[in-house]
Scaffold this motif. Structure first.
Motif, PDB file in Angstrom:
ATOM      1  N   GLU A  74       0.860  -1.193   0.000  1.00 43.33           N
ATOM      2  CA  GLU A  74       0.000   0.000   0.000  1.00 43.33           C
ATOM      3  C   GLU A  74       0.887   1.231   0.000  1.00 43.33           C
ATOM      4  O   GLU A  74       1.910   1.274   0.686  1.00 43.33           O
ATOM      5  N   ASP A  75       0.486   2.236  -0.786  1.00 43.77           N
ATOM      6  CA  ASP A  75       1.252   3.470  -0.875  1.00 43.77           C
ATOM      7  C   ASP A  75       0.297   4.622  -1.142  1.00 43.77           C
ATOM      8  O   ASP A  75      -0.294   4.696  -2.212  1.00 43.77           O
ATOM      9  N   THR A  76       0.140   5.515  -0.181  1.00 44.85           N
ATOM     10  CA  THR A  76      -0.761   6.651  -0.373  1.00 44.85           C
ATOM     11  C   THR A  76      -0.010   7.918  -0.770  1.00 44.85           C
ATOM     12  O   THR A  76      -0.616   8.977  -0.919  1.00 44.85           O
ATOM     13  N   CYS A  77       1.310   7.812  -0.941  1.00 43.54           N
ATOM     14  CA  CYS A  77       2.113   8.966  -1.355  1.00 43.54           C
ATOM     15  C   CYS A  77       2.249   9.029  -2.871  1.00 43.54           C
ATOM     16  O   CYS A  77       2.038  10.072  -3.472  1.00 43.54           O
ATOM     17  N   GLY A  78       2.634   7.912  -3.493  1.00 41.36           N
ATOM     18  CA  GLY A  78       2.708   7.888  -4.944  1.00 41.36           C
ATOM     19  C   GLY A  78       3.992   7.333  -5.496  1.00 41.36           C
ATOM     20  O   GLY A  78       3.982   6.497  -6.394  1.00 41.36           O
ATOM     21  N   ARG A  79       5.131   7.781  -4.971  1.00 36.07           N
ATOM     22  CA  ARG A  79       6.398   7.233  -5.431  1.00 36.07           C
ATOM     23  C   ARG A  79       7.479   7.556  -4.403  1.00 36.07           C
ATOM     24  O   ARG A  79       7.376   8.529  -3.649  1.00 36.07           O
ATOM     25  N   HIS A  80       8.534   6.732  -4.415  1.00 37.95           N
ATOM     26  CA  HIS A  80       9.600   6.868  -3.425  1.00 37.95           C
ATOM     27  C   HIS A  80      10.941   6.618  -4.109  1.00 37.95           C
ATOM     28  O   HIS A  80      11.039   5.859  -5.079  1.00 37.95           O
ATOM     29  N   ASP A  81      11.992   7.214  -3.573  1.00 29.83           N
ATOM     30  CA  ASP A  81      13.309   7.206  -4.189  1.00 29.83           C
ATOM     31  C   ASP A  81      14.153   6.023  -3.737  1.00 29.83           C
ATOM     32  O   ASP A  81      14.158   5.677  -2.549  1.00 29.83           O
ATOM     33  N   THR A  82      14.896   5.435  -4.663  1.00 27.13           N
ATOM     34  CA  THR A  82      15.876   4.407  -4.306  1.00 27.13           C
ATOM     35  C   THR A  82      17.219   4.657  -4.981  1.00 27.13           C
ATOM     36  O   THR A  82      18.023   3.750  -5.148  1.00 27.13           O
ATOM     37  N   LEU A  83      17.479   5.935  -5.363  1.00 25.92           N
ATOM     38  CA  LEU A  83      18.726   6.293  -6.032  1.00 25.92           C
ATOM     39  C   LEU A  83      19.554   7.306  -5.246  1.00 25.92           C
ATOM     40  O   LEU A  83      20.770   7.329  -5.343  1.00 25.92           O
ATOM     41  N   GLY A  84      18.905   8.174  -4.486  1.00 24.74           N
ATOM     42  CA  GLY A  84      19.561   9.346  -3.906  1.00 24.74           C
ATOM     43  C   GLY A  84      20.545   9.070  -2.786  1.00 24.74           C
ATOM     44  O   GLY A  84      21.379   9.907  -2.472  1.00 24.74           O
ATOM     45  N   GLY A  85      20.443   7.895  -2.152  1.00 20.43           N
ATOM     46  CA  GLY A  85      21.368   7.557  -1.081  1.00 20.43           C
ATOM     47  C   GLY A  85      21.101   8.312   0.205  1.00 20.43           C
ATOM     48  O   GLY A  85      20.103   9.015   0.348  1.00 20.43           O
ATOM     49  N   ALA A  86      22.030   8.176   1.146  1.00 24.68           N
ATOM     50  CA  ALA A  86      21.890   8.768   2.471  1.00 24.68           C
ATOM     51  C   ALA A  86      22.850   9.943   2.631  1.00 24.68           C
ATOM     52  O   ALA A  86      23.990   9.891   2.160  1.00 24.68           O
ATOM     53  N   CYS A  87      22.401  10.982   3.315  1.00 23.39           N
ATOM     54  CA  CYS A  87      23.289  12.108   3.593  1.00 23.39           C
ATOM     55  C   CYS A  87      24.349  11.685   4.613  1.00 23.39           C
ATOM     56  O   CYS A  87      24.140  10.784   5.429  1.00 23.39           O
ATOM     57  N   SER A  88      25.501  12.321   4.537  1.00 27.19           N
ATOM     58  CA  SER A  88      26.604  12.046   5.454  1.00 27.19           C
ATOM     59  C   SER A  88      27.347  13.342   5.720  1.00 27.19           C
ATOM     60  O   SER A  88      27.153  14.353   5.023  1.00 27.19           O
ATOM     61  N   LYS A  89      28.223  13.334   6.714  1.00 23.28           N
ATOM     62  CA  LYS A  89      29.047  14.511   6.969  1.00 23.28           C
ATOM     63  C   LYS A  89      29.871  14.867   5.731  1.00 23.28           C
ATOM     64  O   LYS A  89      30.033  16.040   5.375  1.00 23.28           O
ATOM     65  N   GLN A 147      15.866  14.578 -18.066  1.00 26.84           N
ATOM     66  CA  GLN A 147      16.067  13.924 -19.363  1.00 26.84           C
ATOM     67  C   GLN A 147      17.526  13.604 -19.631  1.00 26.84           C
ATOM     68  O   GLN A 147      17.843  12.642 -20.338  1.00 26.84           O
ATOM     69  N   ASP A 148      18.434  14.394 -19.051  1.00 23.58           N
ATOM     70  CA  ASP A 148      19.855  14.128 -19.269  1.00 23.58           C
ATOM     71  C   ASP A 148      20.425  13.146 -18.246  1.00 23.58           C
ATOM     72  O   ASP A 148      21.628  12.886 -18.214  1.00 23.58           O
ATOM     73  N   GLY A 149      19.551  12.585 -17.387  1.00 23.19           N
ATOM     74  CA  GLY A 149      19.972  11.584 -16.422  1.00 23.19           C
ATOM     75  C   GLY A 149      20.385  12.130 -15.079  1.00 23.19           C
ATOM     76  O   GLY A 149      20.656  11.361 -14.157  1.00 23.19           O
ATOM     77  N   THR A 150      20.427  13.444 -14.929  1.00 24.98           N
ATOM     78  CA  THR A 150      20.791  14.020 -13.638  1.00 24.98           C
ATOM     79  C   THR A 150      19.635  13.886 -12.644  1.00 24.98           C
ATOM     80  O   THR A 150      18.468  13.808 -13.032  1.00 24.98           O
ATOM     81  N   LEU A 151      19.995  13.843 -11.359  1.00 25.81           N
ATOM     82  CA  LEU A 151      19.009  13.729 -10.295  1.00 25.81           C
ATOM     83  C   LEU A 151      18.878  15.065  -9.581  1.00 25.81           C
ATOM     84  O   LEU A 151      19.845  15.811  -9.449  1.00 25.81           O
ATOM     85  N   GLY A 152      17.692  15.334  -9.086  1.00 22.07           N
ATOM     86  CA  GLY A 152      17.474  16.509  -8.259  1.00 22.07           C
ATOM     87  C   GLY A 152      16.787  16.109  -6.970  1.00 22.07           C
ATOM     88  O   GLY A 152      16.170  15.047  -6.883  1.00 22.07           O
TER      89      GLY A 152
END
Length: 236
Positions: free
Chosen positions: A90-105, A154-159
């Protein structure tokens, strides 16, 4: 994409404060519900086989198998052995990321300047919480970011842009085997993934409903208590 599932007895129900970490064992067939309590809060997530943590979530296997980079209802979270760990039911948000990774120092310093070095980050959350289960830095892999909006240009970059979540939206996962789940309630304040103001999320583990479904297919979930339950409760 949305669907509605029916949950049964509540096994554990934790409110994870802003910037904090959480972990729990989800037994095969149980449901784990991640709820964005206040909206626009990224929740970084790692997943391991509870009996062999060398078998863990694999973003490449998951993306390749489903033929898409976003997670939603029907997505199967695959391990590095290409075995199913959990399924999004079940997902009531719509979509979720699996590319961006985790923030770090380190990434904070690179992206936002050296003045951010002292800021707490998701990698530190994962290391501290994972240590409770014998995990170390070499056990960290590319993670899921529930509720985080990471469009692919379209150029493959992530935001990383303003989220599409809202208060009360949730994602429900069914365990396909016994799993250890780790969550970092992202502390990031330098980009819009948390609306520059991290807030609490809720982690609820429930038993599956057995027998025929009758009436509305919704499951009662009690109001969350503030803060964590005991370490014993959290490790169940």
């Amino acid at each position: 994409m949305t669907a509605t599932v029916r949950s049964g007895r509540v096994v554990s129900d934790d409110t994870v404060p802003a910037r904090a970490a959480w972990s729990g064992i989800v037994r095969k067939g149980q449901l784990l519900t991640v709820t964005d309590l206040h909206g626009n809060q990224a929740a970084d997530f790692l997943l391991y086989d509870a009996h062999d943590t060398s078998v863990r979530y694999s973003a490449p296997d998951t993306v390749q198998a489903q033929g898409g980079v976003f997670l939603t209802t029907g997505s199967v979270l695959l391990s590095c052995e290409h075995t199913p760990l959990m399924t999004v039911v079940e997902d009531t948000c719509g979509r979720h990321d699996t590319l961006g990774g985790a923030c770090s120092k380190e990434s904070n310093t690179l992206r936002y300047g050296h003045h951010t070095w002292s800021q707490h980050a998701c990698v530190e959350n994962f290391l501290a919480e994972g240590a409770r289960h014998g995990l170390g830095k070499r056990d960290l892999v590319s993670n899921i970011n529930w509720f985080m909006n990471v469009p692919v240009e379209q150029d493959g970059t992530l935001g990383i842009v303003d989220g599409i979540s809202a208060p009360g939206l949730k994602v429900v996962l069914r365990a396909e085997t016994d799993v250890l789940a780790l969550l970092s309630n992202c502390p990031q304040i330098n980009n819009p993934c948390n609306g520059f103001d991290p807030t609490a999320v809720r982690m609820t583990i429930t038993e599956p409903v057995t027998g025929p479904m009758t009436g509305p297919i919704t499951g009662p979930i009690t109001e969350p208590d503030e803060g964590y339950e005991s370490d014993e409760d959290r490790s169940r």
